[in-house]
Write a protein that holds these residues in place. Structure first.
Motif, PDB file in Angstrom:
ATOM      1  N   ILE A   9       0.782  -1.133   0.053  1.00 30.26           N
ATOM      2  CA  ILE A   9       0.086  -0.037  -0.230  1.00 30.26           C
ATOM      3  C   ILE A   9       0.940   1.258  -0.155  1.00 30.26           C
ATOM      4  O   ILE A   9       1.810   1.171   0.649  1.00 30.26           O
ATOM      5  CB  ILE A   9      -1.103   0.062   1.113  1.00 30.26           C
ATOM      6  N   SER A  10       0.554   2.293  -0.894  1.00 30.20           N
ATOM      7  CA  SER A  10       1.350   3.297  -0.918  1.00 30.20           C
ATOM      8  C   SER A  10       0.374   4.654  -0.821  1.00 30.20           C
ATOM      9  O   SER A  10      -0.446   4.771  -1.694  1.00 30.20           O
ATOM     10  CB  SER A  10       2.211   3.368  -2.044  1.00 30.20           C
ATOM     11  N   LEU A  11       0.366   5.255   0.032  1.00 25.13           N
ATOM     12  CA  LEU A  11      -0.591   6.477   0.231  1.00 25.13           C
ATOM     13  C   LEU A  11      -0.101   7.701  -0.145  1.00 25.13           C
ATOM     14  O   LEU A  11      -1.108   8.618  -0.904  1.00 25.13           O
ATOM     15  CB  LEU A  11      -1.131   6.500   1.976  1.00 25.13           C
ATOM     16  N   GLY A  13       2.895   7.857  -2.059  1.00 27.44           N
ATOM     17  CA  GLY A  13       3.587   7.685  -3.211  1.00 27.44           C
ATOM     18  C   GLY A  13       4.938   7.402  -3.191  1.00 27.44           C
ATOM     19  O   GLY A  13       5.631   7.075  -4.243  1.00 27.44           O
ATOM     20  N   LYS A  16       5.387   3.341  -3.828  1.00 26.17           N
ATOM     21  CA  LYS A  16       5.117   3.209  -5.292  1.00 26.17           C
ATOM     22  C   LYS A  16       6.198   3.514  -5.977  1.00 26.17           C
ATOM     23  O   LYS A  16       6.711   2.820  -6.744  1.00 26.17           O
ATOM     24  CB  LYS A  16       3.938   4.089  -5.553  1.00 26.17           C
ATOM     25  N   PRO A  56       4.683   0.889   4.494  1.00 33.37           N
ATOM     26  CA  PRO A  56       5.102   2.180   4.940  1.00 33.37           C
ATOM     27  C   PRO A  56       4.312   2.212   6.230  1.00 33.37           C
ATOM     28  O   PRO A  56       3.408   1.762   6.843  1.00 33.37           O
ATOM     29  CB  PRO A  56       4.634   3.393   4.115  1.00 33.37           C
ATOM     30  N   THR A  57       4.679   3.447   7.231  1.00 29.41           N
ATOM     31  CA  THR A  57       4.170   3.466   8.687  1.00 29.41           C
ATOM     32  C   THR A  57       3.418   4.629   8.822  1.00 29.41           C
ATOM     33  O   THR A  57       3.997   5.766   8.474  1.00 29.41           O
ATOM     34  CB  THR A  57       5.235   3.557   9.608  1.00 29.41           C
ATOM     35  N   PHE A  58       2.222   4.663   9.184  1.00 31.76           N
ATOM     36  CA  PHE A  58       1.448   5.937   9.522  1.00 31.76           C
ATOM     37  C   PHE A  58       0.934   5.588  10.869  1.00 31.76           C
ATOM     38  O   PHE A  58      -0.164   4.753  10.844  1.00 31.76           O
ATOM     39  CB  PHE A  58       0.141   5.846   8.435  1.00 31.76           C
ATOM     40  N   LEU A  59       1.216   6.039  11.709  1.00 29.85           N
ATOM     41  CA  LEU A  59       0.804   5.889  13.393  1.00 29.85           C
ATOM     42  C   LEU A  59       0.317   7.215  13.913  1.00 29.85           C
ATOM     43  O   LEU A  59       0.739   8.330  13.242  1.00 29.85           O
ATOM     44  CB  LEU A  59       2.073   5.423  14.268  1.00 29.85           C
ATOM     45  N   GLY A  97       9.572   3.979   6.137  1.00 30.31           N
ATOM     46  CA  GLY A  97       8.938   5.171   6.969  1.00 30.31           C
ATOM     47  C   GLY A  97       9.979   6.216   6.991  1.00 30.31           C
ATOM     48  O   GLY A  97      11.006   6.432   6.082  1.00 30.31           O
ATOM     49  N   ASN A  98      10.301   7.160   7.990  1.00 35.41           N
ATOM     50  CA  ASN A  98      10.885   8.303   8.009  1.00 35.41           C
ATOM     51  C   ASN A  98      11.770   8.246   9.470  1.00 35.41           C
ATOM     52  O   ASN A  98      11.384   7.858  10.449  1.00 35.41           O
ATOM     53  CB  ASN A  98      10.055   9.616   8.163  1.00 35.41           C
ATOM     54  N   GLN A 104       9.427   4.644  16.396  1.00 35.74           N
ATOM     55  CA  GLN A 104       8.331   4.455  15.502  1.00 35.74           C
ATOM     56  C   GLN A 104       8.759   4.072  14.152  1.00 35.74           C
ATOM     57  O   GLN A 104       7.794   3.715  13.335  1.00 35.74           O
ATOM     58  CB  GLN A 104       7.115   5.548  15.622  1.00 35.74           C
ATOM     59  N   LEU A 126      11.758   6.357   3.250  1.00 37.89           N
ATOM     60  CA  LEU A 126      10.898   7.285   2.290  1.00 37.89           C
ATOM     61  C   LEU A 126      11.029   6.458   0.899  1.00 37.89           C
ATOM     62  O   LEU A 126      10.408   5.571   0.643  1.00 37.89           O
ATOM     63  CB  LEU A 126      11.686   8.611   2.135  1.00 37.89           C
TER      64      LEU A 126
HETATM   65  C1  LIG Z   1       0.354  11.016   9.363  1.00 37.63           C
HETATM   66  C2  LIG Z   1       1.817  10.346   8.915  1.00 37.63           C
HETATM   67  C3  LIG Z   1       2.275   9.664  10.171  1.00 37.63           C
HETATM   68  C4  LIG Z   1       3.635   9.216  10.015  1.00 37.63           C
HETATM   69  N1  LIG Z   1       4.007   8.218  11.017  1.00 37.63           N
HETATM   70  C5  LIG Z   1       5.184   7.422  10.719  1.00 37.63           C
HETATM   71  C6  LIG Z   1       5.676   6.681  11.846  1.00 37.63           C
HETATM   72  O1  LIG Z   1       5.203   6.499  12.912  1.00 37.63           O
HETATM   73  N2  LIG Z   1       7.007   5.937  11.578  1.00 37.63           N
HETATM   74  C7  LIG Z   1       7.533   6.429  10.400  1.00 37.63           C
HETATM   75  O2  LIG Z   1       8.709   5.598  10.206  1.00 37.63           O
HETATM   76  N3  LIG Z   1       7.053   6.946   9.360  1.00 37.63           N
HETATM   77  C8  LIG Z   1       5.861   7.664   9.666  1.00 37.63           C
HETATM   78  N4  LIG Z   1       5.367   8.525   8.533  1.00 37.63           N
HETATM   79  C9  LIG Z   1       6.231   8.683   7.436  1.00 37.63           C
HETATM   80  C10 LIG Z   1       5.728   7.628   5.994  1.00 37.63           C
HETATM   81  O3  LIG Z   1       5.966   6.309   6.683  1.00 37.63           O
HETATM   82  C11 LIG Z   1       6.712   7.927   4.881  1.00 37.63           C
HETATM   83  O4  LIG Z   1       6.472   9.010   4.551  1.00 37.63           O
HETATM   84  C12 LIG Z   1       6.458   6.681   3.779  1.00 37.63           C
HETATM   85  O5  LIG Z   1       7.386   6.763   2.906  1.00 37.63           O
HETATM   86  C13 LIG Z   1       4.997   7.081   3.095  1.00 37.63           C
HETATM   87  O6  LIG Z   1       4.942   6.040   2.149  1.00 37.63           O
HETATM   88  P1  LIG Z   1       3.913   6.401   1.084  1.00 37.63           P
HETATM   89  O7  LIG Z   1       4.392   7.540   0.493  1.00 37.63           O
HETATM   90  O8  LIG Z   1       4.184   5.152   0.122  1.00 37.63           O
HETATM   91  O9  LIG Z   1       2.598   6.218   1.485  1.00 37.63           O
HETATM   92  C14 LIG Z   1       4.287   9.267   8.552  1.00 37.63           C
HETATM   93  C15 LIG Z   1       3.768   9.959   7.669  1.00 37.63           C
HETATM   94  C16 LIG Z   1       2.348  10.761   7.874  1.00 37.63           C
HETATM   95  C17 LIG Z   1       1.994  11.380   6.862  1.00 37.63           C
END
Ligand SMILES: Cc1cc2nc3c(=O)[nH]c(=O)nc-3n(C[C@H](O)[C@H](O)[C@H](O)COP(=O)(O)O)c2cc1C
Length: 154
Positions: A9-11, A13, A16, A56-59, A97-98, A104, A126
């Motif tokens: 899943i990539s929200l 991008g 992706k 990817p991580t969204f917490l 993630g970041n 996290q 990223l």
């Molecule tokens: C609301 C939000 C919460 C996030 N929480 C985390 C986190 O807890 N840990 C982490 O490593 N990255 C976190 N990230 C960073 C995303 O995981 C990172 O940008 C990832 O590359 C997004 O993947 P995607 O673009 O494929 O969706 C967060 C980003 C957002 C926007």
């Protein structure tokens, strides 16, 4: 030609983009990628061939140290893995993630590995960087071979 199946899943991008770059990189090695981004294809399907998952991580909130471990936005991937026991064909998960998120960082993929019982393979930040493609390709082959050798998940 070898094919690697990927569920992800990539929200926003990044994942992706990583998978597109990995696809380009692997073409030179005559390896094909067959991918489902459930953001584009949310309808759950039974997956009958072994695959690797990218997450990817969204917490929700959190201080990066000792709280905020609740997954948001990506929970559809968990349902997809549960659907018809698809997770049984998953030989491992790669988190992203970041690193600014400290503890996290890439956490949800680790939580999935624990929940579903498949290995946590590795992570990247990223959109990944040049050295990640070969490293992750080698890791994928290693975990896929292990899975096939064992005849599935232990
Ligand atoms: C609301 C939000 C919460 C996030 N929480 C985390 C986190 O807890 N840990 C982490 O490593 N990255 C976190 N990230 C960073 C995303 O995981 C990172 O940008 C990832 O590359 C997004 O993947 P995607 O673009 O494929 O969706 C967060 C980003 C957002 C926007």
């Amino acid at each position: 030609m070898d094919t690697i199946n990927i569920l992800y899943i990539s929200l926003s991008g990044n994942t992706k983009s990583f998978i597109q770059d990995l696809t380009t990189y692997l073409k030179l090695k005559s390896v094909d990628i067959n991918e489902i981004n459930i953001k584009d294809y949310p309808e759950e399907k039974e997956l009958n061939t072994p695959f690797v998952t990218f997450l990817p991580t969204f917490l929700k909130g959190g201080n990066g140290l000792d709280n905020g471990y609740t997954e948001i936005l990506t929970t559809r991937l968990s349902s997809y893995l549960q659907y018809k026991n698809n997770y049984r064909n998953c030989y491992g998960i790669i988190g992203s993630g970041n690193r600014n998120f400290n503890k996290q960082y890439a956490l949800t993929a680790k939580q999935y590995a624990e929940r579903f019982g498949f290995p946590y393979i590795t992570d990247f930040e990223l959109r990944g960087s040049e050295g990640d493609f070969e490293r992750i390709y080698i890791d994928i082959l290693k975990y896929r071979d292990q899975y096939l050798l064992n005849g599935g998940l232990n």
